[in-house]
Design an enzyme around this catalytic site. Sequence first.
Site, PDB file in Angstrom:
ATOM      1  CB  CYS A  57      -4.864  -1.489   4.661  1.00 25.55           C
ATOM      2  SG  CYS A  57      -4.355  -1.317   6.401  1.00 25.55           S
TER       3      CYS A  57
ATOM      4  CD  GLU B 244      -2.574   1.072   2.730  1.00 27.99           C
ATOM      5  OE1 GLU B 244      -3.566   1.807   2.864  1.00 27.99           O
ATOM      6  OE2 GLU B 244      -2.173   0.294   3.618  1.00 27.99           O
TER       7      GLU B 244
ATOM      8  CE  LYS C 121      -8.757   0.787   3.304  1.00 28.40           C
ATOM      9  NZ  LYS C 121      -7.752   1.134   4.326  1.00 28.40           N
TER      10      LYS C 121
END
Length: 508
Positions: free
Chosen positions: A383, A273, A330
């Site tokens: 994540c 990330e 995301k």
Amino acid sequence: MKTGLWLRFRRAAYRRDSWVAALSAFGLGALLSFALAPLHILLSLPFALGGIGVLALWARSGMQAAVIGWLAGLGYFSFGLSWIVEPFQIDADRYAWMAPFALVFLAAGVALFWGLAFGLAARWQRGGARLVLLMALWSLAEFGRAYLLTGFPWAGFAQFWIDTPAAQLLPWIGAQGLALLTLLVTLPLALLRYRPLLAVLPLLLVALAGYALPPPPVPEMTDKLVRLVQPNAPQAEKWLPERRWDFVRRAIELSETSSTSDSPKPDLIVWPETSVPQLLNNADETLSAISTRIGGAPLLLGIQRREEGRYFNSAILLDAAGQVVQIYDKAHLVPFGEYVPFGDLMAQFGIHGFAAQQGAGYSAGPGAALLDLGIGVAQPLICYEAVFARDVNATTTRPDMLIQITNDAWFGTRSGPYQHLVQARMRAAEQGLPMLRAANTGITAMIDPYGRMREHIVLGKSGAVDGYLPKPLEPTLFRRTGDWPVFILCIFLALGVAVFGRKSHGRS
């Protein structure tokens, strides 16, 4: 006179017992957290959950039971979520003072779900009925914790079992089902004094069944080679102007392939990330240079981007020419980490999410998506998204693999990265899919479709690891049904005990 003295004595004893029960509830909750990663002390489970069950039976009122449940949750989450203080140490001069408040308020707030379940269960005074009702309501409380207010299923009970035969149930009943099973076999231990056989029988039967199961077979492998890169950038240095490009150069060096190398050229390289400290909007030359240096292998990496004044935490796929061919934004953001409510207003007072300093912080992407990586179709997770079974189950078409890019430097070096890894492994097992996991500081791993780690890089080390991609298994039951069967079972179990308990009270 004697009657008055006796009543005062009883009241004093009651108050003393209440304090003992309160301290015991907190201590047993803390003991329960020892079963989480990285300790995984499973011997704590019968003592902790059996003891909490005893206190639930002891409670004389719904309010007293609610306090016991809340204190047990406070002890459990205070220790199990202690990693939450780590982000506040990144810029300690500004934020360290907030760490204890964050831990206490998070633990106390999440523990309210437990308190509600215990309080409702205490309406039924018969021991067996109350325990069964508590199993159902406690499980429903865990559903609430996982789904309500964006959800926070971290430290769920299923995480205890990742390295045991019980993990083989994840493809069938998911994490919530395994959590319910945990309560079904441990809470009856509260009846050990009264009905010893009934108390230990569920635990013995499940233990025998579990350890009688053969281990999962070795999965079939594809001929696709993946290189996972872990640059190991400390969060306090990751964005410093004088250091941030050092970690990009390190990732390049770890990714480079050579025609003279003994290792075959990978079919895909994965960086973690926010690997590139630059907005995608301005990164064409950077990405082209990276692609040239690594030998033209397809590369999936994390980067931030801006669109129409909004910022996104994204994963992009570069082709052999260094061109961006696919983007995933995301979708499930971290509250107070990647955004804060009323972010633009809060920014005027200097209040931002820890991971985003631009006004309102990041914006959420449209939701679960699929990327064609050339080696198969993948569902990307950035994540925190790997924590949510429902998000992983949200695509209409089943992918060939899961891929998680993450920056676990935010979680420190104690329990946080290990617990995050456990949840990623659970998602792979639930879906019967392999997972490619690239973490900034660790733990980077190739995870097979049974949730077992194959090749990996340990926490806090830089490196790259090559691994052949396992083939996916057949679609699992959990993939088809999600959490609905377990949720409905808990509802019917709670209603059944409630009706039975009410009839029993009517006859008494």
